[in-house]
Write an enzyme that holds these catalytic residues in place. Structure first.
Site, PDB file in Angstrom:
ATOM      1  N   THR A 128      52.506 -26.399  77.150  1.00 46.25           N
ATOM      2  CA  THR A 128      51.217 -26.601  77.027  1.00 46.25           C
ATOM      3  C   THR A 128      50.561 -25.646  76.181  1.00 46.25           C
ATOM      4  O   THR A 128      51.022 -24.735  75.730  1.00 46.25           O
ATOM      5  CB  THR A 128      50.841 -26.538  78.542  1.00 46.25           C
ATOM      6  OG1 THR A 128      49.122 -26.217  78.563  1.00 46.25           O
ATOM      7  CG2 THR A 128      51.223 -24.842  79.176  1.00 46.25           C
ATOM      8  N   ASP A 129      49.554 -26.024  75.816  1.00 51.64           N
ATOM      9  CA  ASP A 129      48.490 -25.088  74.919  1.00 51.64           C
ATOM     10  C   ASP A 129      48.022 -23.881  75.563  1.00 51.64           C
ATOM     11  O   ASP A 129      47.589 -23.019  74.997  1.00 51.64           O
ATOM     12  CB  ASP A 129      47.225 -26.063  74.201  1.00 51.64           C
ATOM     13  CG  ASP A 129      46.320 -26.637  75.029  1.00 51.64           C
ATOM     14  OD1 ASP A 129      46.530 -26.606  76.438  1.00 51.64           O
ATOM     15  OD2 ASP A 129      45.328 -27.308  74.901  1.00 51.64           O
ATOM     16  N   GLU A 130      47.974 -24.132  76.835  1.00 50.02           N
ATOM     17  CA  GLU A 130      47.603 -23.009  77.696  1.00 50.02           C
ATOM     18  C   GLU A 130      48.219 -21.850  77.565  1.00 50.02           C
ATOM     19  O   GLU A 130      47.946 -20.572  77.810  1.00 50.02           O
ATOM     20  CB  GLU A 130      47.490 -23.259  79.251  1.00 50.02           C
ATOM     21  CG  GLU A 130      46.652 -24.571  79.481  1.00 50.02           C
ATOM     22  CD  GLU A 130      46.410 -24.501  81.181  1.00 50.02           C
ATOM     23  OE1 GLU A 130      46.613 -23.705  81.672  1.00 50.02           O
ATOM     24  OE2 GLU A 130      45.874 -25.488  81.504  1.00 50.02           O
ATOM     25  N   TYR A 155      50.130 -20.478  86.482  1.00 53.85           N
ATOM     26  CA  TYR A 155      50.732 -21.652  85.715  1.00 53.85           C
ATOM     27  C   TYR A 155      51.128 -21.426  84.280  1.00 53.85           C
ATOM     28  O   TYR A 155      52.294 -21.781  83.876  1.00 53.85           O
ATOM     29  CB  TYR A 155      49.735 -22.693  86.117  1.00 53.85           C
ATOM     30  CG  TYR A 155      50.141 -24.010  84.968  1.00 53.85           C
ATOM     31  CD1 TYR A 155      51.270 -24.773  85.229  1.00 53.85           C
ATOM     32  CD2 TYR A 155      49.127 -24.205  83.956  1.00 53.85           C
ATOM     33  CE1 TYR A 155      51.691 -25.831  84.351  1.00 53.85           C
ATOM     34  CE2 TYR A 155      49.602 -25.128  83.185  1.00 53.85           C
ATOM     35  CZ  TYR A 155      50.971 -26.057  83.437  1.00 53.85           C
ATOM     36  OH  TYR A 155      51.113 -27.141  82.227  1.00 53.85           O
ATOM     37  N   LYS A 159      54.874 -21.188  82.375  1.00 52.87           N
ATOM     38  CA  LYS A 159      55.272 -22.149  81.200  1.00 52.87           C
ATOM     39  C   LYS A 159      55.383 -21.293  79.990  1.00 52.87           C
ATOM     40  O   LYS A 159      56.326 -21.552  79.287  1.00 52.87           O
ATOM     41  CB  LYS A 159      53.901 -23.236  80.892  1.00 52.87           C
ATOM     42  CG  LYS A 159      53.651 -24.027  81.872  1.00 52.87           C
ATOM     43  CD  LYS A 159      54.742 -25.123  82.161  1.00 52.87           C
ATOM     44  CE  LYS A 159      55.205 -25.962  81.002  1.00 52.87           C
ATOM     45  NZ  LYS A 159      56.084 -27.074  81.218  1.00 52.87           N
TER      46      LYS A 159
HETATM   47  P1  NAD Z   1      52.771 -33.846  87.226  1.00 53.67           P
HETATM   48  O1  NAD Z   1      52.434 -32.486  88.259  1.00 53.67           O
HETATM   49  O2  NAD Z   1      51.897 -35.019  87.327  1.00 53.67           O
HETATM   50  O3  NAD Z   1      54.475 -34.119  87.473  1.00 53.67           O
HETATM   51  C1  NAD Z   1      55.393 -33.168  87.657  1.00 53.67           C
HETATM   52  C2  NAD Z   1      56.598 -34.049  88.127  1.00 53.67           C
HETATM   53  O4  NAD Z   1      57.698 -32.887  88.223  1.00 53.67           O
HETATM   54  C3  NAD Z   1      56.503 -34.628  89.417  1.00 53.67           C
HETATM   55  O5  NAD Z   1      57.124 -35.998  89.214  1.00 53.67           O
HETATM   56  C4  NAD Z   1      57.282 -33.839  90.390  1.00 53.67           C
HETATM   57  O6  NAD Z   1      57.863 -34.465  91.382  1.00 53.67           O
HETATM   58  C5  NAD Z   1      58.392 -33.194  89.281  1.00 53.67           C
HETATM   59  N1  NAD Z   1      58.905 -31.929  89.755  1.00 53.67           N
HETATM   60  C6  NAD Z   1      58.074 -30.902  90.234  1.00 53.67           C
HETATM   61  N2  NAD Z   1      59.115 -29.705  90.508  1.00 53.67           N
HETATM   62  C7  NAD Z   1      60.323 -30.426  90.451  1.00 53.67           C
HETATM   63  C8  NAD Z   1      61.689 -29.734  90.574  1.00 53.67           C
HETATM   64  N3  NAD Z   1      61.771 -28.767  91.116  1.00 53.67           N
HETATM   65  N4  NAD Z   1      62.849 -30.773  90.143  1.00 53.67           N
HETATM   66  C9  NAD Z   1      62.798 -31.793  89.582  1.00 53.67           C
HETATM   67  N5  NAD Z   1      61.541 -32.411  89.478  1.00 53.67           N
HETATM   68  C10 NAD Z   1      60.213 -31.667  89.842  1.00 53.67           C
HETATM   69  O7  NAD Z   1      52.688 -32.998  85.732  1.00 53.67           O
HETATM   70  P2  NAD Z   1      52.396 -33.679  84.469  1.00 53.67           P
HETATM   71  O8  NAD Z   1      50.842 -33.338  84.318  1.00 53.67           O
HETATM   72  O9  NAD Z   1      52.716 -34.927  84.364  1.00 53.67           O
HETATM   73  O10 NAD Z   1      52.931 -32.616  83.445  1.00 53.67           O
HETATM   74  C11 NAD Z   1      54.253 -32.688  83.146  1.00 53.67           C
HETATM   75  C12 NAD Z   1      54.753 -31.611  82.104  1.00 53.67           C
HETATM   76  O11 NAD Z   1      53.685 -31.635  80.857  1.00 53.67           O
HETATM   77  C13 NAD Z   1      54.536 -30.414  82.544  1.00 53.67           C
HETATM   78  O12 NAD Z   1      55.546 -29.525  81.987  1.00 53.67           O
HETATM   79  C14 NAD Z   1      53.213 -29.606  82.039  1.00 53.67           C
HETATM   80  O13 NAD Z   1      53.418 -28.461  82.004  1.00 53.67           O
HETATM   81  C15 NAD Z   1      53.257 -30.431  80.721  1.00 53.67           C
HETATM   82  N6  NAD Z   1      51.738 -30.750  80.185  1.00 53.67           N
HETATM   83  C16 NAD Z   1      50.723 -31.230  80.893  1.00 53.67           C
HETATM   84  C17 NAD Z   1      49.573 -31.402  80.501  1.00 53.67           C
HETATM   85  C18 NAD Z   1      48.714 -32.159  81.202  1.00 53.67           C
HETATM   86  O14 NAD Z   1      47.721 -32.311  80.751  1.00 53.67           O
HETATM   87  N7  NAD Z   1      48.900 -32.603  82.483  1.00 53.67           N
HETATM   88  C19 NAD Z   1      49.406 -30.836  79.159  1.00 53.67           C
HETATM   89  C20 NAD Z   1      50.356 -30.327  78.382  1.00 53.67           C
HETATM   90  C21 NAD Z   1      51.510 -30.035  78.930  1.00 53.67           C
HETATM   91  O1  DAU Z   2      45.823 -27.838  78.326  1.00 57.48           O
HETATM   92  C1  DAU Z   2      46.788 -28.540  79.194  1.00 57.48           C
HETATM   93  C2  DAU Z   2      46.633 -28.252  80.612  1.00 57.48           C
HETATM   94  O2  DAU Z   2      45.923 -29.095  81.070  1.00 57.48           O
HETATM   95  C3  DAU Z   2      48.187 -28.560  81.098  1.00 57.48           C
HETATM   96  O3  DAU Z   2      49.083 -27.793  80.797  1.00 57.48           O
HETATM   97  C4  DAU Z   2      47.943 -28.668  82.656  1.00 57.48           C
HETATM   98  O4  DAU Z   2      49.112 -28.849  83.309  1.00 57.48           O
HETATM   99  C5  DAU Z   2      46.867 -29.435  83.037  1.00 57.48           C
HETATM  100  O5  DAU Z   2      46.691 -29.723  84.541  1.00 57.48           O
HETATM  101  C6  DAU Z   2      45.514 -29.349  82.185  1.00 57.48           C
HETATM  102  O6  DAU Z   2      44.996 -27.959  83.042  1.00 57.48           O
HETATM  103  P1  DAU Z   2      43.526 -27.728  83.221  1.00 57.48           P
HETATM  104  O7  DAU Z   2      43.268 -26.475  83.975  1.00 57.48           O
HETATM  105  O8  DAU Z   2      42.909 -27.620  81.943  1.00 57.48           O
HETATM  106  O9  DAU Z   2      43.135 -29.249  83.979  1.00 57.48           O
HETATM  107  P2  DAU Z   2      42.169 -29.424  85.248  1.00 57.48           P
HETATM  108  O10 DAU Z   2      42.343 -30.849  85.149  1.00 57.48           O
HETATM  109  O11 DAU Z   2      42.612 -28.712  86.273  1.00 57.48           O
HETATM  110  O12 DAU Z   2      40.950 -29.072  84.710  1.00 57.48           O
HETATM  111  C7  DAU Z   2      40.260 -29.638  83.398  1.00 57.48           C
HETATM  112  C8  DAU Z   2      38.819 -28.442  83.364  1.00 57.48           C
HETATM  113  O13 DAU Z   2      37.822 -29.106  84.194  1.00 57.48           O
HETATM  114  C9  DAU Z   2      39.025 -27.256  83.667  1.00 57.48           C
HETATM  115  O14 DAU Z   2      38.048 -26.490  82.809  1.00 57.48           O
HETATM  116  C10 DAU Z   2      38.517 -27.119  85.186  1.00 57.48           C
HETATM  117  C11 DAU Z   2      37.410 -28.099  85.209  1.00 57.48           C
HETATM  118  N1  DAU Z   2      37.345 -28.817  86.479  1.00 57.48           N
HETATM  119  C12 DAU Z   2      38.514 -29.244  87.152  1.00 57.48           C
HETATM  120  C13 DAU Z   2      38.513 -29.732  88.546  1.00 57.48           C
HETATM  121  C14 DAU Z   2      39.691 -30.273  89.181  1.00 57.48           C
HETATM  122  C15 DAU Z   2      36.240 -28.823  87.270  1.00 57.48           C
HETATM  123  O15 DAU Z   2      35.099 -28.628  86.593  1.00 57.48           O
HETATM  124  N2  DAU Z   2      35.937 -29.546  88.501  1.00 57.48           N
HETATM  125  C16 DAU Z   2      37.113 -29.927  88.960  1.00 57.48           C
HETATM  126  O16 DAU Z   2      37.157 -30.421  90.131  1.00 57.48           O
END
Ligand code: NAD
Ligand code: DAU
Length: 339
Positions: A128-130, A155, A159
């Site tokens: 992630t970019d985080e 989190y 990562k």
């Molecule tokens: P998500 O929470 O929707 O899905 C995570 C999946 O991993 C689920 O299916 C869960 O059952 C599985 N999982 C969790 N713990 C496990 C374990 N111990 N063993 C096996 N499976 C397990 O997550 P997402 O948003 O799809 O993110 C997927 C990946 O992408 C993560 O590595 C996250 O850090 C990365 N990522 C997410 C975002 C975003 O915007 N959501 C952006 C950049 C990177």
């Molecule tokens: O940047 C990549 C990341 O993006 C991934 O690594 C994470 O897995 C993914 O969850 C996401 O993280 P964020 O914390 O940026 O996403 P989230 O959807 O939780 O929140 C997006 C923005 O919105 C953040 O600034 C918090 C704000 N927010 C979130 C929720 C749930 C609100 O203002 N209200 C809300 O109810």
């Protein structure tokens, strides 16, 4: 560009989650010679239904934990590559209970790396970019592959730790790895704890949307299908040992995104509640993805955010069965946190 790698058997960890399932569908639809084995523990964020419709001859589903060394060892014996999505992924959850983040994101990645080392399996790590921390709103800079790591939350620090393990296994043991760090994804099948689906499903259930802090935090949005195509490009053409940032020039502040959702769903611009800010809330993320574009020729397809958001709203409206059962518990958790 490195010599092309052409895997025929890949393991996708976390393939029943949001981005993992979108990636599995992308591979099944675009790479006819590849068999996918999904390894997923089906936590609250995983859903077997996310993989519905994929034929058995294209995908094997294994319900299991990435920390289970014996299971992982068995699966890696027959694979060309692993694409590692499995993680605890939600910042707010990591603040209320960091333990599963340390276990899955750090110990789980370590378990996979050891199996990959034993069996010579190529390793693509999804990050992630985080890991780079945050930028000021008035800073013209964007994250690049050279930006120092400065994670803020449990989190993002878990990562960052996993990225470091992957880098070390490459340098010390010569494991063939690549890493990608992507910005915020949106699209179908995202858990309703996350910002965009939370607000859409709030409106659909008569709950007012909730905005943290002053609403000016910026996220750099990318459609999940563009993340999938980028990961495939890096897996098959990326230089071993390299990191690639994935982003689609989608910087927007939260209040603008919320206003777009409100307008798209027939609500007024003030039809939401301000709620308690996230502790340590990162201010702004912004990705410079020029290395990926220049070296691997990747381009995003979903460049019209309004169109992608409208399709995402439609998806949640049309798939209430997918999210309805989780709504009450998700909102109860937020309410207990004052959010
Ligand atoms: P998500 O929470 O929707 O899905 C995570 C999946 O991993 C689920 O299916 C869960 O059952 C599985 N999982 C969790 N713990 C496990 C374990 N111990 N063993 C096996 N499976 C397990 O997550 P997402 O948003 O799809 O993110 C997927 C990946 O992408 C993560 O590595 C996250 O850090 C990365 N990522 C997410 C975002 C975003 O915007 N959501 C952006 C950049 C990177
Ligand atoms: O940047 C990549 C990341 O993006 C991934 O690594 C994470 O897995 C993914 O969850 C996401 O993280 P964020 O914390 O940026 O996403 P989230 O959807 O939780 O929140 C997006 C923005 O919105 C953040 O600034 C918090 C704000 N927010 C979130 C929720 C749930 C609100 O203002 N209200 C809300 O109810």
């Amino acid at each position: 560009m490195a010599e092309t790698f052409a895997p025929t058997s890949i393991i996708v960890t976390g393939g029943a989650g949001f981005i993992g399932s979108n990636f599995v569908h992308w591979v099944v639809n675009n790479q006819p010679d590849v068999h996918v084995t999904v390894l997923d523990a089906l936590t609250y964020a995983g859903n077997r239904e996310n993989l519905a419709g994929i034929p058995d001859d294209r995908m094997t589903f294994v319900h299991g934990d990435i920390c289970d060394a014996a299971l992982v060892d068995e699966l890696f014996a027959d694979a060309d590559a692993v694409v590692h999505f499995a993680a605890e992924s939600h910042n707010d959850n990591s603040i209320s209970d960091p333990a599963p983040f340390v276990r899955t994101n750090i110990e789980g990645t370590y378990t996979l790396l050891e199996a990959a080392r034993k069996h010579g399996v190529r390793f693509h790590h999804i990050s992630t970019d985080e890991v780079y921390g945050d930028l000021a709103l008035d800073d013209p800079a964007r994250f690049t592959e050279e930006t120092p790591y400065r994670p803020s939350s449990p989190y993002s620090s878990s990562k960052a730790s996993s990225d470091m393990l992957v880098r070390a296994w490459h340098r010390t043991y010569g494991l063939p790895i690549t890493i990608s760090n992507c910005s915020n994804n949106y699209g179908p099948r995202q858990h309703i704890e996350k910002f965009i689906p939370r607000q859409i499903t709030n409106i659909l259930t008569g709950i007012r949307p909730k905005l943290y802090g002053d609403g000016k935090n910026v996220r750099d949005w990318i459609h999940t299908e563009d993340h999938s195509s980028a990961v495939w490009a890096i897996l098959t053409q990326g230089e071993l040992g390299e990191t690639y940032l994935i982003g689609a020039d989608g910087e927007r502040n939260n209040i603008d995104v919320l206003h777009a959702i409100l307008e798209g769903m027939g609500q007024g611009p003030d039809d939401f509640d301000w709620v308690r800010d996230r502790p340590g809330h990162d201010r702004r993320y912004a990705i410079d993805s020029s290395k990926l574009r220049r070296e691997l020729g990747w381009q995003p397809k979903h460049t019209d955010f309004a169109e992608g958001l409208s399709a995402t709203i439609d998806w949640y409206r049309d798939n209430e069965d997918w999210w309805r059962a989780d709504k009450e518990a998700t909102e109860a958790k937020y309410a207990a946190q004052g959010q």
